[in-house]
Design a protein around this motif. Structure first.
Motif, mmCIF file in Angstrom:
data_model
loop_
_atom_site.group_PDB
_atom_site.id
_atom_site.type_symbol
_atom_site.label_atom_id
_atom_site.label_comp_id
_atom_site.label_asym_id
_atom_site.label_seq_id
_atom_site.Cartn_x
_atom_site.Cartn_y
_atom_site.Cartn_z
ATOM 1 N N ARG A 352 6.124 14.044 76.569
ATOM 2 C CA ARG A 352 7.117 13.412 77.442
ATOM 3 C C ARG A 352 8.515 13.569 76.867
ATOM 4 N N ALA A 353 8.623 13.457 75.552
ATOM 5 C CA ALA A 353 9.945 13.580 74.911
ATOM 6 C C ALA A 353 10.537 14.969 75.145
ATOM 7 N N MET A 354 9.719 16.000 75.070
ATOM 8 C CA MET A 354 10.212 17.357 75.323
ATOM 9 C C MET A 354 10.728 17.494 76.752
ATOM 10 N N ILE A 355 9.945 17.026 77.696
ATOM 11 C CA ILE A 355 10.324 17.165 79.105
ATOM 12 C C ILE A 355 11.590 16.374 79.403
ATOM 13 N N GLU A 356 11.695 15.171 78.842
ATOM 14 C CA GLU A 356 12.890 14.361 79.080
ATOM 15 C C GLU A 356 14.111 14.957 78.377
ATOM 16 N N GLU A 357 13.886 15.607 77.244
ATOM 17 C CA GLU A 357 14.971 16.305 76.544
ATOM 18 C C GLU A 357 15.565 17.390 77.451
ATOM 19 N N ALA A 358 14.688 18.144 78.115
ATOM 20 C CA ALA A 358 15.151 19.176 79.047
ATOM 21 C C ALA A 358 15.828 18.552 80.263
ATOM 22 N N ALA A 359 15.250 17.477 80.778
ATOM 23 C CA ALA A 359 15.794 16.836 81.968
ATOM 24 C C ALA A 359 17.176 16.246 81.707
ATOM 25 N N GLN A 360 17.436 15.801 80.485
ATOM 26 C CA GLN A 360 18.754 15.261 80.176
ATOM 27 C C GLN A 360 19.821 16.342 80.268
ATOM 28 N N ILE A 361 19.478 17.568 79.879
ATOM 29 C CA ILE A 361 20.422 18.676 80.040
ATOM 30 C C ILE A 361 20.696 18.906 81.524
ATOM 31 N N TYR A 362 19.661 18.798 82.352
ATOM 32 C CA TYR A 362 19.861 18.949 83.792
ATOM 33 C C TYR A 362 20.791 17.857 84.320
ATOM 34 N N VAL A 363 20.559 16.628 83.939
ATOM 35 C CA VAL A 363 21.366 15.506 84.431
ATOM 36 C C VAL A 363 22.820 15.639 83.984
ATOM 37 N N SER A 364 23.031 16.182 82.799
ATOM 38 C CA SER A 364 24.383 16.284 82.244
ATOM 39 C C SER A 364 25.186 17.450 82.817
ATOM 40 N N ALA A 365 24.513 18.386 83.476
ATOM 41 C CA ALA A 365 25.180 19.589 83.973
ATOM 42 C C ALA A 365 25.652 19.394 85.409
ATOM 43 N N LYS A 366 26.874 19.833 85.692
ATOM 44 C CA LYS A 366 27.392 19.739 87.056
ATOM 45 C C LYS A 366 26.860 20.861 87.953
ATOM 46 N N ARG A 367 26.642 22.025 87.355
ATOM 47 C CA ARG A 367 26.191 23.193 88.128
ATOM 48 C C ARG A 367 24.995 23.816 87.417
ATOM 49 N N VAL A 368 23.876 23.923 88.139
ATOM 50 C CA VAL A 368 22.628 24.388 87.533
ATOM 51 C C VAL A 368 22.027 25.515 88.373
ATOM 52 N N ILE A 369 21.537 26.541 87.684
ATOM 53 C CA ILE A 369 20.792 27.619 88.326
ATOM 54 C C ILE A 369 19.364 27.594 87.800
ATOM 55 N N GLY A 370 18.404 27.690 88.705
ATOM 56 C CA GLY A 370 17.000 27.841 88.344
ATOM 57 C C GLY A 370 16.622 29.309 88.447
ATOM 58 N N VAL A 371 16.175 29.898 87.340
ATOM 59 C CA VAL A 371 15.817 31.317 87.280
ATOM 60 C C VAL A 371 14.316 31.424 87.032
ATOM 61 N N TYR A 372 13.657 32.325 87.747
ATOM 62 C CA TYR A 372 12.216 32.433 87.525
ATOM 63 C C TYR A 372 11.728 33.856 87.773
ATOM 64 N N GLY A 373 10.536 34.113 87.225
ATOM 65 C CA GLY A 373 9.880 35.398 87.403
ATOM 66 C C GLY A 373 8.459 35.201 87.867
ATOM 67 N N MET A 374 7.608 36.171 87.588
ATOM 68 C CA MET A 374 6.249 36.148 88.117
ATOM 69 C C MET A 374 5.365 35.114 87.441
ATOM 70 N N GLY A 375 5.826 34.546 86.320
ATOM 71 C CA GLY A 375 5.097 33.436 85.728
ATOM 72 C C GLY A 375 5.056 32.226 86.635
ATOM 73 N N LEU A 376 5.947 32.180 87.625
ATOM 74 C CA LEU A 376 5.957 31.085 88.592
ATOM 75 C C LEU A 376 5.267 31.478 89.900
ATOM 76 N N THR A 377 5.309 32.762 90.243
ATOM 77 C CA THR A 377 4.831 33.185 91.566
ATOM 78 C C THR A 377 3.370 33.587 91.592
ATOM 79 N N GLN A 378 2.847 34.127 90.483
ATOM 80 C CA GLN A 378 1.493 34.699 90.501
ATOM 81 C C GLN A 378 0.446 33.655 90.109
ATOM 82 N N HIS A 379 0.387 32.574 90.897
ATOM 83 C CA HIS A 379 -0.577 31.496 90.700
ATOM 84 C C HIS A 379 -1.129 31.056 92.044
ATOM 85 N N VAL A 380 -2.304 30.482 92.026
ATOM 86 C CA VAL A 380 -2.919 29.973 93.255
ATOM 87 C C VAL A 380 -1.991 28.991 93.954
#
Length: 773
Positions: A352-380
């Motif tokens: 949980r601490a790791m995930i919240e650590e990442a989420a705090q960076i999201y909350v602190s940023a005014k402009r965010v881009i989500g980048v992804y590849g086939m690690g996100l698309t090639q799943h059921v």
């Protein structure tokens, strides 16, 4: 593969496993280019072509589809681009004499690398079953017989496949030809990689592609990467990331494998970095999420964002954006609020601490881009992977404004552009009414086959002809062994290709290899050089001009081959000016502009402008062209993208297989046997697994094992002769190379909405082999 002579990376979670000691890029990248130059010595013209690659007046790289800047660097190509270009510009040739000396049965014993390394195809060839060899044939005879075979079957018994290589002009005519012939069976390589994007982003945002442009990367405050290997698959992106990091942008990465490109990078175009040897750290945080665990990660991040909003109401969420531009937010957030943190940790493999650590960076940023590849698309459940990422971005209005949005990183150079100009099995996505008016024809409205449905139909004997515009289709697909058994039963197989590959070694009853010009070859029609166009991953269109002398005067352009087939299978129609279109590609661009006037107006005038011309993106302007007219939130139904969780089953211990590409590879093209950025080299027949899992399974380094698919559908799928190799991976996960492990993935095991094969999430078992006597 064996560990190379590199020290173990201090940022590896397991310092006892192979790793690459240097940053991505830098001298290692130059050494990689030098290695391919030693194998494929460049001519002076080849060096000139490289110098102009991805620049105005030059050829557009046939490797990845990453954006080309308006103000290019001195060298606007990467290690992979150099490899792809020199691979195409080889002086080796595969002509009639080669085929006389090699039976198809013997060529089946060759490796993927050796088949393509043999050289460029030089003559149209027809398979001769009596001698088990390919024999030269005249173009006119080839077109006539292909026409005869296609006319003898029902149109829906034919499949017109396309890889991502062909430019916009031949792609437009290819789709037009197939539809006038009478079918929407137009599967494309996107079916095997980013169809999850095309289908689901269209539902969520009303666009089938990403919303960002290169300019957004100059203004974002944070970048979140999911399942994308930048260093191997799109190295030019690293320069963009370096500039973003240097101005203070935060980068957070989620990936089961610690890929060097998103850890640290030395820019080969920076003399200071090259001399001083100081790398740029890319990711502020790098989390090795379990395969299929991205949904859980994103659920945890959203829970943290909601907790911050609860603590300071009205200061975290973009309520005005949510009210004006979205739908389904209350239902989605209510479900996420109820999700249990223990289950989130279990599925993600992160605390949980790791995930919240990442989420705090999201909350602190005014402009965010989500980048992804086939690690996100090639799943059921790739649809939910993508839906949860969209959910996170929508919460704070990170969609449709400068420096924010969603950015899939596409693979092949024009894979997105081919869809833009008509190649696709879903006719509802294309303006067929307009084309009917333009050409005085009636086009079919029945949905065609995607690649999975086409594969099943081949196995069942319902497909009698396959035309492949580029690529190595049979090798790229899942369930290779089932398909190879059925492939030769087709009446006709035709491959439009640059080099020999394994797909050519399973010929149909009538089978042709038709050699075409490459991206770097000069394309002369009636003595006039022709320009073609391609689209990058950010919807910009670029002119591409080849300058190399073709390896044979027998080669035709992809466009000329398509028009030759079209004239053989279609009745005469004065509006179908195949000869005129072949003689001058400007006329084809006029057709594209007439078909999509809002996006392609003045195409001939705009195609050579610096940075390409932008065809537009409605979601970037906060116009949502979906059924709801709003950006849609997705209510999660599970915390895992997998169809089956790893663990002990009635058949034994199950693991999740993650297939991957090496640093010496692009799609099915194997340039060599070095996976430098992972510290590996040698045989590609390996199973990567962490030391803890090795111990629990009583496996030893180098032990030979067989992988067996753990999906119980009555079929036995296995790959033998694999060497166990300790590697830094999450528990429950193993990894190996694509396409060698494709036989393990069932055709039926795919993303549930788009049919994208689940190459990143197939359950398998490990069976030790008896030691050799």
């Amino acid at each position: 593969m064996k560990p190379e002579d590199y020290s173990h990376s201090p940022i590896s979670a397991d310092s006892g496993t192979p790793a690459y000691k240097r940053p991505a890029g830098g001298w290692g990248s130059l050494e990689g280019v030098a290695r391919i130059m030693k194998k494929e010595p460049p001519t002076p013209l080849a060096l000139q072509i490289l110098a102009k690659l991805n620049k105005q007046g030059g050829a557009m790289c046939s490797s990845c589809a990453w954006a080309k800047p308006a103000n290019p660097g001195t060298f606007e190509f990467c290690e992979n681009g150099a490899k792809a270009t020199l691979w195409e510009l080889t002086t080796k040739k595969v002509g009639p004499a080669f085929f006389d000396q090699h039976k198809v049965a013997d060529l089946r014993k060759w490796s993927d690398h050796d088949l393509e390394y043999a050289g460029r195809l030089t003559h149209p060839m027809r398979y001769d079953a009596a001698s088990d060899t390919y024999k030269p044939v005249a173009w006119d005879q080839a077109f006539a017989e292909i026409g005869q075979e296609l006319k003898a079957i029902a149109p829906d018994e034919a499949v017109f496949y396309s890889s991502g290589h062909a430019a916009l002009e031949p792609s437009y005519l290819y789709a037009l030809m197939a539809r006038i012939y009478g079918t929407n069976n137009l599967p494309q390589s996107s079916n095997m990689c980013h169809e999850t994007t095309s289908v689901n982003l269209n539902t969520y945002l009303g666009v089938p592609v990403g919303t960002c442009t290169l300019e957004d990367f100059d203004h974002c405050d944070a970048l979140f990467f999911f399942g994308q290997n930048t260093g191997t698959n799109s190295p030019r992106l690293l320069h963009t990331l370096k500039l973003a990091v240097e101005r203070g942008c935060k980068v957070v990465t989620f990936n089961p494998i610690r890929e060097k490109g998103l850890l640290e990078f030395t820019d080969p175009q920076s003399p200071k970095q090259m001399v001083m040897g100081k790398a740029t750290k890319i990711s502020d945080h790098y989390y090795q999420v379990r395969p299929g665990g991205d949904i859980a990660v994103l659920a945890g991040m959203i829970k943290y964002v909601l907790a911050c909003e609860d603590a300071a109401p009205g200061t975290v969420l973009d309520h005005a954006f949510l009210t004006d531009h979205t739908q389904g937010v209350d239902e989605a957030l209510a479900e996420i609020r109820m999700m249990d943190w223990a289950e989130i940790e279990r599925h993600s493999g992160l605390s949980r601490a790791m995930i919240e650590e990442a989420a705090q960076i999201y909350v602190s940023a005014k402009r965010v881009i989500g980048v992804y590849g086939m690690g996100l698309t090639q799943h059921v459940n790739g649809w939910l992977n993508l839906g949860m990422l969209v959910n996170l971005l929508l919460l704070r209005g990170n969609m449709g404004r400068l420096g924010a949005g969603i950015s899939p990183v596409r693979g092949h150079s024009n894979v997105q552009g081919q869809r833009t100009v008509g190649i696709g099995e879903n006719p509802a996505l294309f303006p067929l009414d307009r084309q009917e008016e333009m050409f005085g024809v009636t086009l079919p409205r029945e949905r065609g086959m995607n690649i999975v449905k086409a594969g099943k139909a081949v196995i069942e004997g319902r497909v009698k002809a396959t035309i492949a515009l580029g690529g190595n289709l049979l090798r790229a697909m899942p369930d290779i062994e089932r398909l190879e058994e059925a492939w030769g039963s087709q009446n006709l197989t035709v491959s439009i290709a640059i080099k020999l590959n394994r797909s050519h070694l399973n010929p149909g009853k009538v089978s042709y290899i038709l050699p075409c010009l490459g991206r770097t070859d000069e394309d002369l029609q009636n003595g006039v050089p022709q320009v073609q166009t391609v689209e990058d991953t950010m919807s910009h269109i670029f002119a591409s001009l080849g300058r190399a002398k073709p390896p044979s005067d027998q080669l035709k352009s992809e466009l000329a081959i398509i028009t030759g087939i079209a004239k053989a299978i279609l009745p005469e129609n004065p509006t179908l000016k195949w000869d005129d279109w072949t003689a001058n590609y400007d006329h084809v661009r006029d057709l594209i502009a007439a078909t999509w006037p809002a996006q392609f107006h003045d195409m001939n005038a705009r195609m050579s402008q610096a940075g390409g011309f932008y065809r537009g993106n409605a979601a970037r302007e906060r116009r949502w062209n979906n059924a709801a007219g709003k950006a849609l939130f997705t209510t999660p139904t599970t915390l895992s993208a997998l169809g089956q969780q790893p663990g002990e089953t009635a058949r034994g211990q199950s693991y999740t297989l993650n297939t991957m590409r090496s640093n010496d590879q692009f799609n099915t093209t194997i340039y060599g046997h070095s996976d430098r950025l992972r510290g590996l080299s040698g045989s590609r027949m390996v199973v990567l697994i962490n030391r803890g899992e090795m111990a629990r399974a009583s496996l030893t380094e180098g032990q030979k094992v067989t992988l067996v698919c753990d999906i119980d559908d009555g079929r036995d799928r296995r790959v033998s002769g694999l060497s166990v190799t300790a590697f830094d991976l999450p528990d429950g996960c193993i990894a190996g190379y694509y396409p060698e492990l494709n036989p393990l993935i069932p055709l039926e095991h795919h993303e549930i909405r788009s049919g994208t094969p689940a190459y990143k999430g197939t359950p398998v078992r490990i069976i030790p082999e008896a030691p050799a006597s």
